[in-house]
Design an enzyme around this catalytic site. Structure first.
Site, short mmCIF file in Angstrom:
data_model
loop_
_atom_site.label_atom_id
_atom_site.label_comp_id
_atom_site.label_asym_id
_atom_site.label_seq_id
_atom_site.Cartn_x
_atom_site.Cartn_y
_atom_site.Cartn_z
N GLY A 30 20.61 4.28 14.43
CA GLY A 30 19.92 4.44 13.16
C GLY A 30 19.50 5.87 12.91
O GLY A 30 18.77 6.45 13.72
N ALA A 86 7.56 5.11 6.10
CA ALA A 86 8.21 6.24 6.74
C ALA A 86 7.31 6.97 7.74
O ALA A 86 7.76 7.30 8.85
CB ALA A 86 8.73 7.20 5.68
N GLY A 119 12.78 7.05 11.70
CA GLY A 119 12.43 6.90 13.10
C GLY A 119 13.48 7.47 14.03
O GLY A 119 13.18 8.22 14.96
N GLU A 178 6.97 0.98 -9.34
CA GLU A 178 7.62 2.23 -9.69
C GLU A 178 8.84 1.99 -10.58
O GLU A 178 9.06 2.71 -11.58
CB GLU A 178 8.01 2.98 -8.42
CG GLU A 178 6.78 3.50 -7.67
CD GLU A 178 7.06 3.92 -6.24
OE1 GLU A 178 6.19 4.60 -5.66
OE2 GLU A 178 8.12 3.57 -5.69
#
Length: 431
Positions: free
Chosen positions: A19, A321, A23, A177
């Site tokens: 990934g 995040a 992270g 949003e």
């Protein structure tokens, strides 16, 4: 079996990171100079700044402004090998790829993020895409813009109304949003159409709970609701979507015709728990110990949205995040200490940096500890914060310029309709 000793001895401790999100990338960056060999695997060739993904979906930003090729980011890291591949399993100290390859590891870091959750109704994904990737964003952008184009050509009043109805499911930050900017977009497009009034579009934000932005202070939730209502967004509370079709949704037993549906209601972890033969939590996240390792496997770390760990004052760490980046830094410290024969750092603890959500032009909400901000000041703070965390001066300058242009001229930068391959998206324009 595949190994990748191009730069460094095959005897070097091999860290495999699955990934290239927040992270995973933070783990790799924090291991610079640690004397280990790293293989970074991702099914996409780019790192994505997901907090601004909704702005790609709503024509404000271009995909290239919030995504960066992983190979570019790792170009000068000769200790890192980047592989483009899809992981299918983990077995006997190896990461299995869909092409049949196996990548052995000494230490494994799983940072594969999350995917959409339709609460057991995965068939809805065809009709109501979520927003997790650039492909999702460009698909949603295409459907939003095509809705106006189809309405312009539609003579039947009911079908025209369906084209001009936008249903966003989920009242979290992403839903808020999206609803705010779609409402503003509908206002901006009004002078460009002759047969329809785009400002009369119906933008419906659906939240099954009692209020928007459940993680925020109730006063900020109320402000967000009031701000959206002023922009023409219709709010629905206490009713869940019970069916989703290609012509609309079923909400509280009532059918709502709408041609554009966006899913922002839930997330599920990647299939990492299945790879490890473990039982995940309700969202499929892997339970980890206080040092972010899997019980019985000190060589395997799981971080970010893929893991569940009560390291935030006894509560689960949120899937944001900053949390993933903090976990990536922590894991790198543990690996460094082990490799150097030193005592690892104490248990991981999460430091919450606050919650932010923008509602539209000159309107946002922010909470950090006891601090509460709303309105234009919060909007400026939100914008500066996001620009700061973008990668590279070029991206910061491009995003800042597009925001400035949109703010001053009221025009979006990327109002382009691109088409997927025929047969993969029903919303293409017939030739």
């Amino acid at each position: 079996m595949t190994d990748h000793p191009k730069n460094g001895s095959t005897a070097a401790h091999h860290v495999v990171v699955i990934g290239a999100g927040f992270g995973g990338l933070q783990t790799v960056r924090s291991l610079k100079g640690a004397g280990v060999r790293i293989t970074l695997i991702d099914q996409r060739n780019h790192h994505l700044f997901q907090p601004l993904l909704y702005q790609v979906a709503t024509t404000i930003l271009s995909p290239s402004e919030i995504a960066w090729p992983v190979r570019d980011l790792m170009e000068h890291r000769h200790d890192v090998t980047t592989l483009l591949g899809t992981v299918t399993g983990i077995r006997d100290g190896q990461v299995l790829l869909s092409e049949g390859e196996a990548v052995p590891y000494d230490t494994l870091v799983i940072a594969t993020g999350s995917r959409h959750s339709y609460f057991g109704n995965d068939q809805w994904s065809e009709f109501a895409p979520g927003l997790k990737s650039l492909e999702d964003a460009t698909l949603i952008r295409r459907r939003i813009l095509l809705a106006f184009e189809h309405a312009e050509r539609e003579a039947d009043r009911a079908r025209r109304a369906a084209h001009l109805t936008f249903a966003i499911v989920g009242g979290g930050p992403t839903g808020v949003e999206l609803a705010g900017i779609i409402a503003e977009l509908a206002q901006k497009l009004r002078p460009q159409f002759r047969n329809i009034d785009t400002s009369a579009s119906r933008i419906l934000l659906i939240e099954a709970g009692e209020r928007l932005l459940a993680a925020f202070d109730p006063s900020l939730s109320d402000y967000a609701a009031t701000s959206l209502t002023r922009r023409g967004v219709e709010l629905s509370f206490g009713k869940a979507v019970t069916d989703c079709r290609d012509d609309g949704i079923l909400l509280g037993g009532e059918f709502l015709p709408c041609q554009t549906r966006i899913w922002a209601a839930g997330v599920a972890a990647s299939p990492a728990a299945d790879w490890l033969g473990l039982k995940g939590d309700r969202a499929g996240r892997v339970p980890v110990q206080n040092d972010l390792t899997v019980e019985g496997h000190p060589e395997i770390f799981v971080i970010g949205d893929t893991a569940t760990v009560p390291a935030w004052e006894g509560k689960p760490v949120p899937g944001v995040a900053p949390a993933a980046k903090q976990q990536g830094s922590y894991v790198a410290k543990v690996i460094r200490a082990r490799h150097a024969g030193q005592t690892p750092p104490p248990d991981f603890t999460y430091r919450h940096l606050g919650d932010l959500a923008t509602i539209g032009k000159r309107s946002a909400v922010i909470q950090f500890g006891k601090l509460r901000l709303r309105g234009q000041l919060a909007w400026w703070f939100w914008g500066i914060t996001h620009i700061y965390f973008l990668i590279g001066a070029r991206s910061r300058a491009a995003v800042a310029w597009n925001w400035f242009w949109s703010h001053v001229r009221g025009r979006s930068a990327v109002r382009l309709i691109t088409h997927s391959a025929r047969g993969t998206d029903k919303d293409h324009i017939s030739e």
